[in-house]
Design an enzyme around this catalytic site. Sequence first.
Site, PDB file in Angstrom:
ATOM      1  N   TYR A 152      11.736  -3.491  -6.727  1.00  0.00           N
ATOM      2  CA  TYR A 152      10.538  -3.332  -7.545  1.00  0.00           C
ATOM      3  C   TYR A 152       9.582  -2.233  -7.101  1.00  0.00           C
ATOM      4  CZ  TYR A 152       6.007  -4.536  -9.662  1.00  0.00           C
ATOM      5  OH  TYR A 152       4.812  -4.485 -10.315  1.00  0.00           O
ATOM      6  N   ASP A 161      14.667  -8.033 -16.405  1.00  0.00           N
ATOM      7  CA  ASP A 161      13.519  -7.625 -15.604  1.00  0.00           C
ATOM      8  C   ASP A 161      13.948  -7.537 -14.150  1.00  0.00           C
ATOM      9  OD1 ASP A 161      10.963  -6.805 -15.066  1.00  0.00           O
ATOM     10  OD2 ASP A 161       9.977  -8.620 -15.773  1.00  0.00           O
ATOM     11  N   ASP A 162      13.124  -6.866 -13.337  1.00  0.00           N
ATOM     12  CA  ASP A 162      13.478  -6.716 -11.926  1.00  0.00           C
ATOM     13  C   ASP A 162      13.400  -8.038 -11.180  1.00  0.00           C
ATOM     14  OD1 ASP A 162      10.529  -6.860 -10.955  1.00  0.00           O
ATOM     15  OD2 ASP A 162      10.529  -5.200 -12.370  1.00  0.00           O
ATOM     16  N   GLY A 204      -0.361   0.674  -5.185  1.00  0.00           N
ATOM     17  CA  GLY A 204      -1.652   0.029  -5.015  1.00  0.00           C
ATOM     18  C   GLY A 204      -2.690   0.589  -5.949  1.00  0.00           C
ATOM     19  N   ASN A 262       0.225   0.289   5.936  1.00  0.00           N
ATOM     20  CA  ASN A 262       0.951  -0.441   4.897  1.00  0.00           C
ATOM     21  C   ASN A 262       1.707  -1.574   5.576  1.00  0.00           C
ATOM     22  OD1 ASN A 262       2.386  -1.268   2.600  1.00  0.00           O
ATOM     23  ND2 ASN A 262       4.005   0.245   2.940  1.00  0.00           N
ATOM     24  N   GLY A 263       1.413  -2.822   5.199  1.00  0.00           N
ATOM     25  CA  GLY A 263       2.098  -3.955   5.802  1.00  0.00           C
ATOM     26  C   GLY A 263       1.154  -5.116   5.992  1.00  0.00           C
ATOM     27  N   CYS A 270       0.837  -1.193   0.000  1.00  0.00           N
ATOM     28  CA  CYS A 270       0.000   0.000   0.000  1.00  0.00           C
ATOM     29  C   CYS A 270       0.872   1.243   0.000  1.00  0.00           C
ATOM     30  CB  CYS A 270      -0.894   0.034   1.248  1.00  0.00           C
ATOM     31  SG  CYS A 270      -2.019  -1.372   1.377  1.00  0.00           S
TER      32      CYS A 270
END
Length: 508
Positions: free
Chosen positions: A262, A371-372, A31, A105-106, A2
């Site tokens: 990312y 790519d990451d 998000g 967030n978490g 988030c």
Amino acid sequence: MCGISALILADQSQAAVSELLESLGLLQHRGQDAAGIVTCGSKGRLFQCKGNGMVRDVFTPQRLMALTGNMGVAHVRYPTAGTPADSEAQPFYVNSPYGIVMGHNGNLTNDSELRHFLDYDAHRHINTDSDSELLLNIFANNLQKTGKFRINEQDIFTAIQSLFSECQGAYAATAMLAGFGIIGFRDPHGIRPLVFGRRKSLTADGYDYMFASESVVLDALDFTDIDDVQPGEVVIVSKYAVTRRRLVVEEKITPCIFEYVYFARPDSTIDGIPVYNARLDMGVKLARKVRQVMGDAMDIDVVIPVPDTSRAAALQLSHELGLPYREGFNKNRYIGRTFIMPGQEMRRKNVRRKLNAMPTEFKDLNVLLVDDSIVRGTTSQEIIQMARDVGAKKVYFASAAPAIRFPNVYGIDMPSMKELVAAGHSDSDVAAAIGADYVFFQDLSDLIDSCRKFNPKITSFDTSVFDGKYVAGNVSEEYLQKLENRRSDDAKKKDGGDGEVIGLHNYQ
């Protein structure tokens, strides 16, 4: 995963909503499932607008005009616990005690115990399956114990001190107490990011203060003196003062390393580590890995990134190998990030809607795609096939991150091991699964070094998706199985999640 923010303006006649909205636009990459803003106006009255969808879809001009007040909390969400139902859009609110709003967030790893405690002991009603609502109610219950008509900073510190001991897992949170101010705090391990800054008010004496998940938000809004909220620290900004106190000091700070791989924007700095520089160094070390594996048999003609996150690593990798760097994919920027899209089939369809391969950069060439990371393998498989469809002879694939073989329990939506293409499989198995001629994975020690070199004070990171070691503990096989069931794509389909955007509600 988030994105959160909170803002308080020194000028109480000004509205915070426009900059809270802008903060969500800057955090949209974190998000795309839901968004919300709650503001506080005169007499402590709260106003909210939240619902499922992108920021641009949830907030209409009419709704924004109704969000009055000089302080507020904002949130963008992708669900990692609970369901995608519109009732779980944040921020959450409880009226007792004092009127509290929170964005989180978490992910909490002892949510079952907390839910039982809140129901049977604290007698607090929980309305959703979201662990964020649990976090809010634990905080509210601890404040309730003061029994005071009005609370002060010490009461808040005491309440969050207890919360730190009660809530396990990862959490960065912003909160607002009606008529009092805003609060930011971070779990004792510092797994999820949170920054804090101030800006001289142009219309009143004093400073405006803001919290956000990433520093880019504060940079864009001209805030200065930007600092990380430290692990185990609480920062309280009232109408009269700013108070900071670190309540828990762990032996090691362990930020999530996937933020640097990312999630975070490249122009952000998290815990003193510039994300862009870390990604450049990932490219340096990945080039060494490619050279070590291929040696004199190197037959790569061109390096092509998978936009956007991998560009920095791919650019530096091409430089280190002395190979041309080309942009071989054109991106439709109005399609969301496929990794955080719910549903495997939706992710698969959106890859080709999102990217278009340019034949002139692939035809009759051996290409190295960078790519990451490789998560489910859906995106990688489709991209490799796209390269072959436009004429690539060989397609090698390099990941700036190690193979992801374990579920994440700290707020990243990849908990289901059966969805991870590398789980229980060798690198050659992964190459076969995604259709690559060879797959190069970054070594974990090199990834850690790419981040740690920019802030030697951080000696370790949360790398659980790569090594299965959970830094905050309390992660049993039973918990992992519960998460497996809850967050699988099949479970998402059962839960649904398509609902109307919630309209404006005024809390009296």
